[in-house]
Structure formats: C-alpha cells, structure tokens
Design a protein around this motif. Structure first.
Motif, PDB file in Angstrom:
ATOM      1  N   ILE A  54       6.944  47.309 -82.253  1.00 45.42           N
ATOM      2  CA  ILE A  54       6.120  48.503 -82.521  1.00 45.42           C
ATOM      3  C   ILE A  54       5.832  49.245 -81.218  1.00 45.42           C
ATOM      4  O   ILE A  54       5.891  50.473 -81.159  1.00 45.42           O
ATOM      5  N   THR A  55       5.551  48.508 -80.163  1.00 44.05           N
ATOM      6  CA  THR A  55       5.317  49.110 -78.853  1.00 44.05           C
ATOM      7  C   THR A  55       6.567  49.854 -78.390  1.00 44.05           C
ATOM      8  O   THR A  55       6.480  50.969 -77.861  1.00 44.05           O
ATOM      9  N   TYR A  56       7.728  49.258 -78.603  1.00 45.05           N
ATOM     10  CA  TYR A  56       8.987  49.926 -78.248  1.00 45.05           C
ATOM     11  C   TYR A  56       9.109  51.257 -78.996  1.00 45.05           C
ATOM     12  O   TYR A  56       9.476  52.285 -78.407  1.00 45.05           O
ATOM     13  N   LEU A  57       8.836  51.242 -80.303  1.00 45.93           N
ATOM     14  CA  LEU A  57       8.944  52.476 -81.094  1.00 45.93           C
ATOM     15  C   LEU A  57       7.974  53.544 -80.609  1.00 45.93           C
ATOM     16  O   LEU A  57       8.326  54.728 -80.515  1.00 45.93           O
ATOM     17  N   LYS A  58       6.747  53.145 -80.284  1.00 45.06           N
ATOM     18  CA  LYS A  58       5.769  54.105 -79.775  1.00 45.06           C
ATOM     19  C   LYS A  58       6.241  54.711 -78.469  1.00 45.06           C
ATOM     20  O   LYS A  58       6.132  55.918 -78.251  1.00 45.06           O
ATOM     21  N   GLU A  59       6.763  53.866 -77.579  1.00 45.16           N
ATOM     22  CA  GLU A  59       7.252  54.333 -76.285  1.00 45.16           C
ATOM     23  C   GLU A  59       8.452  55.263 -76.470  1.00 45.16           C
ATOM     24  O   GLU A  59       8.550  56.300 -75.816  1.00 45.16           O
ATOM     25  N   ALA A  60       9.358  54.914 -77.367  1.00 45.85           N
ATOM     26  CA  ALA A  60      10.533  55.744 -77.634  1.00 45.85           C
ATOM     27  C   ALA A  60      10.093  57.096 -78.206  1.00 45.85           C
ATOM     28  O   ALA A  60      10.634  58.144 -77.829  1.00 45.85           O
ATOM     29  N   ARG A  61       9.110  57.074 -79.087  1.00 48.76           N
ATOM     30  CA  ARG A  61       8.605  58.316 -79.672  1.00 48.76           C
ATOM     31  C   ARG A  61       7.941  59.182 -78.601  1.00 48.76           C
ATOM     32  O   ARG A  61       8.137  60.392 -78.551  1.00 48.76           O
ATOM     33  N   ARG A  62       7.192  58.555 -77.689  1.00 47.92           N
ATOM     34  CA  ARG A  62       6.541  59.292 -76.613  1.00 47.92           C
ATOM     35  C   ARG A  62       7.580  59.925 -75.687  1.00 47.92           C
ATOM     36  O   ARG A  62       7.460  61.085 -75.308  1.00 47.92           O
ATOM     37  N   LYS A  63       8.636  59.175 -75.371  1.00 45.95           N
ATOM     38  CA  LYS A  63       9.698  59.714 -74.525  1.00 45.95           C
ATOM     39  C   LYS A  63      10.413  60.870 -75.224  1.00 45.95           C
ATOM     40  O   LYS A  63      10.732  61.878 -74.593  1.00 45.95           O
ATOM     41  N   GLU A  64      10.663  60.723 -76.518  1.00 44.95           N
ATOM     42  CA  GLU A  64      11.316  61.793 -77.272  1.00 44.95           C
ATOM     43  C   GLU A  64      10.444  63.042 -77.296  1.00 44.95           C
ATOM     44  O   GLU A  64      10.937  64.162 -77.127  1.00 44.95           O
ATOM     45  N   ASP A  65       9.134  62.869 -77.483  1.00 49.89           N
ATOM     46  CA  ASP A  65       8.220  64.012 -77.468  1.00 49.89           C
ATOM     47  C   ASP A  65       8.233  64.697 -76.106  1.00 49.89           C
ATOM     48  O   ASP A  65       8.244  65.927 -76.022  1.00 49.89           O
ATOM     49  N   SER A  66       8.251  63.910 -75.038  1.00 49.30           N
ATOM     50  CA  SER A  66       8.308  64.477 -73.688  1.00 49.30           C
ATOM     51  C   SER A  66       9.606  65.233 -73.492  1.00 49.30           C
ATOM     52  O   SER A  66       9.626  66.322 -72.920  1.00 49.30           O
ATOM     53  N   TYR A  67      10.694  64.662 -73.965  1.00 45.28           N
ATOM     54  CA  TYR A  67      11.997  65.312 -73.844  1.00 45.28           C
ATOM     55  C   TYR A  67      12.001  66.626 -74.615  1.00 45.28           C
ATOM     56  O   TYR A  67      12.485  67.643 -74.123  1.00 45.28           O
ATOM     57  N   GLN A  68      11.461  66.610 -75.826  1.00 42.90           N
ATOM     58  CA  GLN A  68      11.429  67.828 -76.635  1.00 42.90           C
ATOM     59  C   GLN A  68      10.595  68.912 -75.947  1.00 42.90           C
ATOM     60  O   GLN A  68      10.978  70.079 -75.922  1.00 42.90           O
ATOM     61  N   SER A  69       9.467  68.522 -75.397  1.00 44.14           N
ATOM     62  CA  SER A  69       8.611  69.469 -74.679  1.00 44.14           C
ATOM     63  C   SER A  69       9.347  70.044 -73.476  1.00 44.14           C
ATOM     64  O   SER A  69       9.337  71.248 -73.233  1.00 44.14           O
ATOM     65  N   PHE A  70       9.994  69.175 -72.729  1.00 47.75           N
ATOM     66  CA  PHE A  70      10.757  69.590 -71.559  1.00 47.75           C
ATOM     67  C   PHE A  70      11.889  70.523 -71.982  1.00 47.75           C
ATOM     68  O   PHE A  70      12.134  71.559 -71.362  1.00 47.75           O
ATOM     69  N   SER A  71      12.580  70.196 -73.076  1.00 49.63           N
ATOM     70  CA  SER A  71      13.688  71.018 -73.562  1.00 49.63           C
ATOM     71  C   SER A  71      13.220  72.410 -73.944  1.00 49.63           C
ATOM     72  O   SER A  71      13.893  73.399 -73.653  1.00 49.63           O
ATOM     73  N   ARG A  72      12.054  72.502 -74.583  1.00 47.26           N
ATOM     74  CA  ARG A  72      11.530  73.820 -74.955  1.00 47.26           C
ATOM     75  C   ARG A  72      11.253  74.662 -73.720  1.00 47.26           C
ATOM     76  O   ARG A  72      11.533  75.855 -73.688  1.00 47.26           O
ATOM     77  N   GLU A  73      10.701  74.039 -72.677  1.00 53.06           N
ATOM     78  CA  GLU A  73      10.429  74.762 -71.435  1.00 53.06           C
ATOM     79  C   GLU A  73      11.717  75.239 -70.787  1.00 53.06           C
ATOM     80  O   GLU A  73      11.805  76.361 -70.323  1.00 53.06           O
ATOM     81  N   VAL A  74      12.716  74.390 -70.762  1.00 52.14           N
ATOM     82  CA  VAL A  74      13.998  74.754 -70.152  1.00 52.14           C
ATOM     83  C   VAL A  74      14.627  75.888 -70.936  1.00 52.14           C
ATOM     84  O   VAL A  74      15.122  76.860 -70.359  1.00 52.14           O
ATOM     85  N   MET A  75      14.598  75.823 -72.264  1.00 51.42           N
ATOM     86  CA  MET A  75      15.214  76.865 -73.078  1.00 51.42           C
ATOM     87  C   MET A  75      14.480  78.190 -72.949  1.00 51.42           C
ATOM     88  O   MET A  75      15.087  79.232 -73.060  1.00 51.42           O
ATOM     89  N   SER A  76      13.184  78.183 -72.673  1.00 53.28           N
ATOM     90  CA  SER A  76      12.465  79.445 -72.522  1.00 53.28           C
ATOM     91  C   SER A  76      12.889  80.180 -71.246  1.00 53.28           C
ATOM     92  O   SER A  76      12.702  81.375 -71.130  1.00 53.28           O
ATOM     93  N   GLU A  77      13.486  79.481 -70.293  1.00 55.20           N
ATOM     94  CA  GLU A  77      13.981  80.087 -69.066  1.00 55.20           C
ATOM     95  C   GLU A  77      15.460  80.455 -69.173  1.00 55.20           C
ATOM     96  O   GLU A  77      16.067  80.869 -68.198  1.00 55.20           O
ATOM     97  N   GLU A  78      16.014  80.347 -70.362  1.00 57.67           N
ATOM     98  CA  GLU A  78      17.445  80.546 -70.541  1.00 57.67           C
ATOM     99  C   GLU A  78      17.913  81.930 -70.125  1.00 57.67           C
ATOM    100  O   GLU A  78      19.076  82.097 -69.750  1.00 57.67           O
ATOM    101  N   ASP A  79      17.044  82.937 -70.171  1.00 53.42           N
ATOM    102  CA  ASP A  79      17.424  84.291 -69.760  1.00 53.42           C
ATOM    103  C   ASP A  79      17.799  84.343 -68.286  1.00 53.42           C
ATOM    104  O   ASP A  79      18.640  85.146 -67.894  1.00 53.42           O
ATOM    105  N   THR A  80      17.171  83.504 -67.459  1.00 52.73           N
ATOM    106  CA  THR A  80      17.428  83.570 -66.027  1.00 52.73           C
ATOM    107  C   THR A  80      18.415  82.520 -65.532  1.00 52.73           C
ATOM    108  O   THR A  80      19.048  82.691 -64.509  1.00 52.73           O
ATOM    109  N   ILE A  81      18.504  81.399 -66.241  1.00 58.81           N
ATOM    110  CA  ILE A  81      19.403  80.324 -65.808  1.00 58.81           C
ATOM    111  C   ILE A  81      20.267  79.914 -66.990  1.00 58.81           C
ATOM    112  O   ILE A  81      19.749  79.557 -68.031  1.00 58.81           O
ATOM    113  N   GLN A  82      21.548  79.943 -66.825  1.00 61.36           N
ATOM    114  CA  GLN A  82      22.465  79.530 -67.885  1.00 61.36           C
ATOM    115  C   GLN A  82      22.406  78.016 -68.041  1.00 61.36           C
ATOM    116  O   GLN A  82      22.102  77.279 -67.091  1.00 61.36           O
TER     117      GLN A  82
END
Length: 189
Positions: A81-109
């Motif tokens: 269960i701890t593994y699943l929580k940690e994996a979910r937290r990492k996925e949420d962080s990745y998704q958040s990071f991905s949204r930030e990166v995609m919002s800068e897509e106009d300036t960086i390909q």
C-alpha cells in the motif's frame, strides 16, 4: 505444531536456518499476496524481498511469541500500500510538472525540452556520488531532508550541505551552458 510456530522457535536457536525456512515457506505466497495489491508481479517480488531483508535486519521475531503469519502478511500488505501511495504521489508530481512544461510550449519546442533534460542529467551525473544521491532523493524522489538523512544514516545538516553544494554547482553549470529551464526546476523545491 504449525510451521509459523516452528519458525519462531527456530529463531531462538539458529537465526539463519529459521530465516531460510521462513523464506522458503512464505516467499511465493507473499509475492502472490503483494501482487493482488499492486497488480505487478515484478514490483510484488521487490516489495517482498525488501520486506524480508528488513525483517532480517530489524529482527521483529525477537518480540513475537505467536502470530508470525499474520505479522508478515500485514507488513507486506502495508509495504504494498505504501508503494502504491508513493507511486501515485510521483505520478501526480509528474503530471503537475508536465502541465507546467506544456504551458511553455510556445517558447520551447518539445524536442528542445528533451535535449535540455538530457543535459540536466549529464550535469547531475557530474556531481560526486553522495551529493548526487542526496540531490536525486530530494528532487527526483521527492523525499524530505529528514527522510534522506534517515535513509542514508547521515545528519539532516549534512543533507542540507550536500544539497546546497549540488545546487551551487548546478547553477554555475546552468549559467555556463545557458539553461534557464534547469534553474526553474531546481528552485521549485
């Protein structure tokens, strides 16, 4: 006499043989059990192996009088269960990071971003081993300073010092390589 009771009794006599019997008796069943929680057999194997190693090191059997089966199954379930929580937290962080990166897509390909990330990891690889490990645990794994200190068996101040030195080095390297993206990534913590 049940096998769990026999194993507990054996721990009082010869720990190596008792642990071997514990492993031989429960490993496959624990993997199947953990797999029901995480739904990934390789991850389940890792969870069980990590738990059994922890069991050997922490020696909880010294205080157990009975209930070995229940104890190890609950511990493996908690680890899964701890593994699943940690994996979910990492996925949420990745998704958040991905949204930030995609919002800068106009300036960086997107290709340029991948190239930058490669350069960033090349820079991180230039850090001394302990400093790199601390950096990765904090920024990639999302661990707190205290968690890193406990895991590496060093002081919290050593973690801060290693991290400070890593960031100083990486900021200098970024400036020299004209990579402002990394700076944003690093100061978010």
């Amino acid at each position: 006499m049940m096998i769990a009771e026999k194993i507990l009794r054996m721990f009082g006599e010869t720990e190596e043989k008792a642990f071997r019997l514990l492993y031989d008796t429960y490993y496959k069943t624990l993997v199947l059990f953990a797999n029901q929680v995480v739904n990934d057999k390789e991850v389940a194997k890792d969870i069980v192996q990590d738990y059994l190693a922890k069991f050997w090191v922490t020696k909880p059997y010294k205080t157990l009088k009975s209930g070995l089966d229940k104890y190890i199954f609950q511990a493996v379930k908690f680890s899964a269960i701890t593994y699943l929580k940690e994996a979910r937290r990492k996925e949420d962080s990745y998704q958040s990071f991905s949204r930030e990166v995609m919002s800068e897509e106009d300036t960086i390909q997107l290709e340029e971003q991948v190239d930058i990330i490669k350069v960033v990891y090349q820079m991180i690889d230039l850090l001394p081993a302990e400093r790199r490990q601390v950096f990765m645990m904090v920024f990639v794994d999302g661990m707190s300073y205290q968690e890193v200190a406990e895991r590496l068996e060093i002081s919290k101040n050593t973690v801060k010092t290693q991290l400070s030195r890593a960031l100083k080095f990486l900021r200098k390297e970024m400036k020299d390589n004209d990579i402002p993206f990394l700076f944003i990534f690093l100061v978010k913590k």
